[in-house]
Design a protein around this motif. Structure first.
Motif, PDB file in Angstrom:
ATOM      1  N   THR A 151      -2.503  -1.462  -6.088  1.00 31.52           N
ATOM      2  CA  THR A 151      -2.711  -0.199  -5.313  1.00 31.52           C
ATOM      3  C   THR A 151      -2.305   0.926  -6.189  1.00 31.52           C
ATOM      4  O   THR A 151      -1.387   0.588  -7.353  1.00 31.52           O
ATOM      5  CB  THR A 151      -1.745  -0.052  -4.081  1.00 31.52           C
ATOM      6  N   ALA A 161      -6.720   0.646  -3.033  1.00 33.93           N
ATOM      7  CA  ALA A 161      -6.352  -0.622  -3.384  1.00 33.93           C
ATOM      8  C   ALA A 161      -7.446  -1.119  -4.209  1.00 33.93           C
ATOM      9  O   ALA A 161      -8.734  -0.732  -4.160  1.00 33.93           O
ATOM     10  CB  ALA A 161      -6.258  -1.525  -2.235  1.00 33.93           C
ATOM     11  N   ASP A 176       0.691  -1.178  -0.054  1.00 34.67           N
ATOM     12  CA  ASP A 176      -0.163  -0.028  -0.019  1.00 34.67           C
ATOM     13  C   ASP A 176       0.892   1.161  -0.059  1.00 34.67           C
ATOM     14  O   ASP A 176       2.074   1.308  -0.126  1.00 34.67           O
ATOM     15  CB  ASP A 176      -0.973  -0.123   1.130  1.00 34.67           C
ATOM     16  N   LEU A 236      -7.897  -7.217   7.266  1.00 34.07           N
ATOM     17  CA  LEU A 236      -8.147  -6.019   6.783  1.00 34.07           C
ATOM     18  C   LEU A 236      -9.499  -6.081   6.448  1.00 34.07           C
ATOM     19  O   LEU A 236     -10.534  -5.073   6.673  1.00 34.07           O
ATOM     20  CB  LEU A 236      -7.407  -5.309   5.650  1.00 34.07           C
ATOM     21  N   ILE A 287      -3.331  -8.003   6.083  1.00 33.12           N
ATOM     22  CA  ILE A 287      -2.026  -6.681   5.993  1.00 33.12           C
ATOM     23  C   ILE A 287      -1.116  -6.837   7.013  1.00 33.12           C
ATOM     24  O   ILE A 287      -1.239  -7.481   8.195  1.00 33.12           O
ATOM     25  CB  ILE A 287      -2.875  -5.204   6.184  1.00 33.12           C
ATOM     26  N   LEU A 330      -0.141  -6.056   1.562  1.00 32.55           N
ATOM     27  CA  LEU A 330      -1.466  -6.697   1.504  1.00 32.55           C
ATOM     28  C   LEU A 330      -1.492  -8.076   0.965  1.00 32.55           C
ATOM     29  O   LEU A 330      -0.581  -8.369   0.063  1.00 32.55           O
ATOM     30  CB  LEU A 330      -2.222  -5.810   0.640  1.00 32.55           C
ATOM     31  N   CYS A 356      -3.730 -11.292  -0.395  1.00 29.83           N
ATOM     32  CA  CYS A 356      -4.902 -12.061  -0.673  1.00 29.83           C
ATOM     33  C   CYS A 356      -4.889 -13.281  -0.248  1.00 29.83           C
ATOM     34  O   CYS A 356      -4.515 -14.380  -0.842  1.00 29.83           O
ATOM     35  CB  CYS A 356      -5.295 -11.860  -2.219  1.00 29.83           C
ATOM     36  N   ILE A 400      -8.470   2.343   2.213  1.00 33.68           N
ATOM     37  CA  ILE A 400      -7.680   1.577   3.348  1.00 33.68           C
ATOM     38  C   ILE A 400      -8.010   2.614   4.429  1.00 33.68           C
ATOM     39  O   ILE A 400      -8.331   2.072   5.727  1.00 33.68           O
ATOM     40  CB  ILE A 400      -6.471   1.281   3.277  1.00 33.68           C
ATOM     41  N   LEU A 406      -8.602 -10.527   3.240  1.00 33.06           N
ATOM     42  CA  LEU A 406      -7.472  -9.736   2.837  1.00 33.06           C
ATOM     43  C   LEU A 406      -6.895  -9.265   4.059  1.00 33.06           C
ATOM     44  O   LEU A 406      -7.379  -8.579   4.942  1.00 33.06           O
ATOM     45  CB  LEU A 406      -8.134  -8.484   2.071  1.00 33.06           C
TER      46      LEU A 406
END
Length: 375
Positions: free
Chosen positions: A239, A245, A183, A211, A200, A189, A191, A260, A198
């Motif tokens: 991002t 994002a 970010d 997140l 972080i 971040l 996946c 975010i 998600l």
């Protein structure tokens, strides 16, 4: 009906099942061309040596994630071999920088070329030149240090699970993570698609947290706060410099913009239904089929979306909200190079944009392709 009109008519029928589908718009510039920049179309590997081999004469094997990295060269990972490879634009030669071609997992190694990686899906570089590799089958993110080449774990302990929030990321458990991105504050971040989350990792503390996502495999609402909102198959993320994002939902067949700092997500493309429609119109009304990659382009303030199971790359212009197709015709195949809308692809996965060129990993064609003429 002319030959060209008949061909367009038949293509619309083949792709959508209807002769009354919204036609795909053209790229707007007749000089747009696609070309192969790496791979021969046949899966394989040849030892390159120190100097490397000519990229278009050297086989690659199921390339996935792709980025621009140190030296403004092109880097991509191969999901089947675990290798990360570098295309030097100056010499047009291909070399391997990490991976021994065998699947495996170790918590630490000092020789990247002798280290096994387990189904890497994406790679990213930080501003210090460290390389991050997210591995689906090792349920982890590993880091290769720029100066020493030391390979270490950044997140995930190598075992599948859903744990560790609020603690050190290296002790956490992920479940088949697929995509990573930094970010605007340098936090990572992830996946965590198997957990429908998600996550972080804080740049300063190394602490991991969720997140967004609840762990439930249920539909994502059109707009909602990040915390406590389910994510249906968070597959890929990128991002922009403004703190946003952009998240691809594979099972959700949609694209979401994530604020975010503002703790908010908003659907910006895809209805959630499976299909291939909507080109030339508002992206919010279009359909996708298992999208698996995304890249933000600062040059034209657009998102380039890998619509994998439709075998196309699509562009969402953020200024207008309009979507179109920039590579592929909806049919599965291997080329030919030349006109991007006549070039068939085979389950592409990765995309990045650099200096007006869109680079795509045409995964099961075992090629890396480049579309020139962005501006």
């Amino acid at each position: 009906m002319t030959h060209s009109t008949r061909r367009s008519f038949l293509r619309a029928v083949a792709v959508t099942g209807s002769a009354f589908a919204i036609p795909r718009i053209s790229l707007g510039q007749q000089n747009w061309r696609v070309r192969t920049v790496a791979g021969t179309g046949v899966a394989g590997y040849e030892f390159e040596g120190r100097e490397g081999l000519i990229a278009t004469e050297t086989p690659v094997n199921n390339p996935y994630g792709i980025v621009i990295g140190p030296g403004n060269d092109l880097y991509f990972c191969e999901v089947d071999t675990g290798r990360t490879r570098r295309l030097n634009f100056g010499t047009n030669r291909l070399t391997t920088i990490a991976g021994n071609g065998e699947k495996g997992f170790v918590s630490e190694s000092r020789r990247p070329l002798e280290t096994s990686f387990n189904a890497p899906h994406e790679i990213r570089w930080d501003e210090q030149g460290n390389l991050y590799i997210v591995e689906r089958d090792s349920h982890s993110v590993r880091r290769i240090a720029a100066q020493s080449g030391l390979v270490t774990i950044l997140a995930g302990n190598g075992e599948p699970g859903d744990s560790g929030d609020g603690g050190t990321a290296v002790l956490s458990q992920l479940n088949r993570p697929h995509s990573i991105a930094f970010d605007s504050n340098g936090n990572l971040l992830i996946c965590d698609i198997g957990n429908h989350r998600l996550r972080i990792v804080d740049r300063g503390t190394g602490v991991i947290r969720t997140l967004s996502g609840t762990g439930e495999r249920v539909q994502t609402p059109d707009t909602a706060p990040l915390e406590g909102t389910p994510l249906l198959g968070p597959r890929s993320i990128d991002t922009d410099p403004n703190g946003n994002a952009y998240l691809v939902l594979r099972e959700g067949n949609a694209i979401y913009q994530i604020d975010i700092q503002g703790n908010r997500l908003q659907r910006i493309a895809g209805t959630g239904e499976q299909g291939y429609s909507g080109d030339g119109g508002a992206a919010i009304n279009c359909t996708f089929n298992g999208p698996k990659g995304i890249a933000y382009s600062r040059q034209d303030h657009s998102l380039y979306i890998v619509d994998t199971e439709n075998h196309v790359i699509r562009r969402l212009a953020l200024a207008t909200g309009i979507i179109d197709t920039v590579l592929g015709n909806g049919e599965r195949g291997n080329g030919p190079d030349g006109d991007p809308l006549n070039c068939m692809t085979d389950r592409p996965h990765g995309v990045c944009v650099h200096e007006g060129v869109v680079y795509v990993t045409d995964s099961e064609s075992h090629r890396v392709r480049a579309i020139s003429g962005l501006m």
